[in-house]
Design an enzyme around this catalytic site. Structure first.
Site, PDB file in Angstrom:
ATOM      1  N   HIS A   1       8.731  -8.659  -2.430  1.00 11.02           N
ATOM      2  CA  HIS A   1       7.423  -8.719  -1.758  1.00 11.02           C
ATOM      3  C   HIS A   1       7.413  -9.740  -0.625  1.00 11.02           C
ATOM      4  O   HIS A   1       6.810  -9.512   0.423  1.00 11.02           O
ATOM      5  CB  HIS A   1       6.323  -9.124  -2.750  1.00 11.02           C
TER       6      HIS A   1
ATOM      7  N   CYS B   1       3.447  -2.001 -10.063  1.00  8.62           N
ATOM      8  CA  CYS B   1       3.069  -3.023  -9.091  1.00  8.62           C
ATOM      9  C   CYS B   1       1.548  -3.029  -8.957  1.00  8.62           C
ATOM     10  O   CYS B   1       0.936  -1.970  -8.843  1.00  8.62           O
ATOM     11  CB  CYS B   1       3.720  -2.700  -7.744  1.00  8.62           C
ATOM     12  N   LEU B   2       0.957  -4.233  -8.948  1.00  8.79           N
ATOM     13  CA  LEU B   2      -0.511  -4.319  -8.846  1.00  8.79           C
ATOM     14  C   LEU B   2      -1.015  -3.780  -7.508  1.00  8.79           C
ATOM     15  O   LEU B   2      -2.186  -3.423  -7.390  1.00  8.79           O
ATOM     16  CB  LEU B   2      -0.971  -5.770  -9.031  1.00  8.79           C
TER      17      LEU B   2
ATOM     18  N   HIS C   1      11.602  -8.344  -8.126  1.00 12.64           N
ATOM     19  CA  HIS C   1      10.510  -7.526  -7.582  1.00 12.64           C
ATOM     20  C   HIS C   1       9.602  -8.386  -6.691  1.00 12.64           C
ATOM     21  O   HIS C   1       9.230  -7.986  -5.581  1.00 12.64           O
ATOM     22  CB  HIS C   1       9.736  -6.925  -8.768  1.00 12.64           C
ATOM     23  N   GLU C   2       9.263  -9.596  -7.171  1.00  9.53           N
ATOM     24  CA  GLU C   2       8.343 -10.458  -6.407  1.00  9.53           C
ATOM     25  C   GLU C   2       9.003 -11.020  -5.152  1.00  9.53           C
ATOM     26  O   GLU C   2       8.357 -11.139  -4.111  1.00  9.53           O
ATOM     27  CB  GLU C   2       7.818 -11.592  -7.289  1.00  9.53           C
TER      28      GLU C   2
ATOM     29  N   GLY D   1       3.387 -10.280 -12.771  1.00  4.80           N
ATOM     30  CA  GLY D   1       3.861 -11.017 -11.608  1.00  4.80           C
ATOM     31  C   GLY D   1       3.005 -10.738 -10.389  1.00  4.80           C
ATOM     32  O   GLY D   1       2.379  -9.677 -10.289  1.00  4.80           O
TER      33      GLY D   1
ATOM     34  N   GLN E   1       0.190 -10.216  -1.891  1.00  3.90           N
ATOM     35  CA  GLN E   1      -0.634  -9.226  -2.594  1.00  3.90           C
ATOM     36  C   GLN E   1      -2.111  -9.629  -2.635  1.00  3.90           C
ATOM     37  O   GLN E   1      -2.957  -8.815  -3.015  1.00  3.90           O
ATOM     38  CB  GLN E   1      -0.106  -8.994  -4.014  1.00  3.90           C
TER      39      GLN E   1
END
Ligand SMILES: [Zn+2]
Length: 172
Positions: A140, A94-95, A136-137, A46, A51
């Protein structure tokens, strides 16, 4: 399409709330395609636009984890309209916080309203990894990171580690 550089902790942009998408322009379509490409390249399941440094409420997800059977999903302006009382714990990563994982408890199932790339309003009910991932996204988009759901001790430790690495000019 292009792979764009990822924004990494402790970059302050990760704390910015993102703005509504507005009309679906070519710019938004290109952004979504670049996000998918960046996410697959990482690889991750995701990605939120912030990000890659763009403060728009755009999320891409693919929980298939299979290069030969991809299921790309694009969400514009996603919002949770219902969440189950039952919870689910998942070891999240997380990226923007590479190679760090932590168990987060979230609602097991959620219903999400969003727009697709044609600007049509859609609603899905998500469970399992897709449910965890979309929550989660959406966090963000509101400047919230999964480490905010961990204990203060764990969060402080990881923030400190990444701050040190950034000072040295290295990846953590
Ligand atoms: Zn993330």
């Amino acid at each position: 399409m292009a792979i764009r550089p990822l924004v990494i902790l402790p970059d302050a942009r990760l704390r910015l709330p993102s703005e509504p998408v507005g009309p679906v322009t070519d710019e938004i379509r290109t952004l979504a395609q670049d996000m998918l490409e960046t996410m697959y390249d990482a690889p991750g399941v995701g990605l939120a636009a912030i990000q890659i440094g763009v403060t728009k409420r755009v999320v891409t997800i693919d929980t298939s984890k299979d290069e030969n059977a991809r299921e790309p999903r694009i969400f514009l302006d996603p919002e949770i309209v219902w969440a189950s009382e039952e919870k689910r714990v998942y070891d999240e990563g997380c990226l923007s916080i590479p190679e760090f994982y932590g168990e987060v408890e979230r609602p097991d199932r959620v219903r999400v309203r969003f727009r697709d790339l044609e600007g049509r309003e859609q609603e899905i009910e998500a469970d399992g990894l897709l449910s965890t991932c979309i929550q989660h996204e959406i966090d963000h988009l509101n400047g919230v990171l999964f480490i905010d759901h961990l204990s203060k001790l764990k969060r402080d430790r990881v923030v400190k580690k990444f701050a040190k690495a950034a000072k040295r000019g290295e990846a953590a």
